[in-house]
Design a protein around this motif. Sequence first.
Motif, PDB file in Angstrom:
ATOM      1  N   GLU A  42       0.728  -1.459  -0.033  1.00 46.23           N
ATOM      2  CA  GLU A  42       0.160   0.088  -0.113  1.00 46.23           C
ATOM      3  C   GLU A  42       0.822   1.042   0.214  1.00 46.23           C
ATOM      4  O   GLU A  42       1.850   1.181   0.763  1.00 46.23           O
ATOM      5  CB  GLU A  42      -0.804   0.116   1.124  1.00 46.23           C
ATOM      6  CG  GLU A  42      -1.899  -0.858   1.233  1.00 46.23           C
ATOM      7  CD  GLU A  42      -3.049  -0.801   0.423  1.00 46.23           C
ATOM      8  OE1 GLU A  42      -3.459   0.452   0.223  1.00 46.23           O
ATOM      9  OE2 GLU A  42      -3.622  -1.708  -0.220  1.00 46.23           O
ATOM     10  N   GLY A  54      -5.052   6.329   1.617  1.00 46.50           N
ATOM     11  CA  GLY A  54      -4.229   5.307   1.089  1.00 46.50           C
ATOM     12  C   GLY A  54      -4.478   5.451  -0.641  1.00 46.50           C
ATOM     13  O   GLY A  54      -5.333   6.124  -1.156  1.00 46.50           O
ATOM     14  N   ARG A  57      -3.224  -0.291  -3.574  1.00 46.97           N
ATOM     15  CA  ARG A  57      -2.270  -1.282  -3.664  1.00 46.97           C
ATOM     16  C   ARG A  57      -1.716  -0.874  -4.714  1.00 46.97           C
ATOM     17  O   ARG A  57      -1.859  -0.816  -5.833  1.00 46.97           O
ATOM     18  CB  ARG A  57      -2.956  -2.752  -3.746  1.00 46.97           C
ATOM     19  CG  ARG A  57      -2.151  -3.812  -3.320  1.00 46.97           C
ATOM     20  CD  ARG A  57      -2.207  -4.027  -1.866  1.00 46.97           C
ATOM     21  NE  ARG A  57      -1.589  -5.219  -1.535  1.00 46.97           N
ATOM     22  CZ  ARG A  57      -0.794  -5.282  -0.157  1.00 46.97           C
ATOM     23  NH1 ARG A  57      -1.021  -4.523   0.500  1.00 46.97           N
ATOM     24  NH2 ARG A  57      -0.264  -6.455  -0.120  1.00 46.97           N
TER      25      ARG A  57
END
Length: 189
Positions: A42, A54, A57
Amino acid sequence: MDTRAAYVTLARILRPHGLRGEVAAEILTDFPQRLKSLKSVELTDPRIHTAANGLGRRAIRSCWLSQSRGGQAIFHFEGCDSIDEAKKLVGLEVQIPITERLPLPQGSYYVSDLRGCEVVELSGALVGRVRDVEFTGEAVAGTPNLAVSTPAGEILVPLAGDICLSIDLTARRITVALPEGLRDLNSGS
C-alpha cells in the motif's frame, strides 16, 4: 474507524532513483531483506490525516537494497516508468497490513504495539501511558526506554526484564517495578 492503524510502515520514499521510474526509500523495518520479496504494498500519504489517505495497492516490479546513504531500498513499482512519475511518489509511505508483519521471538515487541499501553506498578497504581519507545543507538548493549506520559510529565522507563515485569499486549498493560529515584532522575530535580 481510522484504517491507518491496520497498516505498518516499512519504508518512506525519498527521491527518484535512475531514469526508469525507480525510487529510493528510507528503510523503516528491522527486516530489510523482506522488502525484496514483497509482491505488492500500500502506498499512503502521511501528510493526509484521514482514513482515506491510501493511494491504493501497488504491485512491485523489483526491489533491491543499496548500501549508499546508509542503506536504502530501491523500488520499481508497476505503472511508474519515468522520473516525473517517480517524483509523484516522494514522501509516500510503503506499507503492508499489520496482519502480514513477521512474527517476533518470545520477549520481543513491535514499537507500535507498545505505544498507548498503560503502565502500572505492582500495587496497581497507574504510572502513565507509553508515548513512544526511544533507542539509545547502541544496537547490542543499549536498552530501549519507554517514554511514559505521566501527570507529572514524561519519564523514561528502561525496557528491561527486571523493571518491566510483564507486558500484556492483549490488555494493553505493562507492569513495572520502578527503581527508587527513577522518577526524580527523569524529572531533572
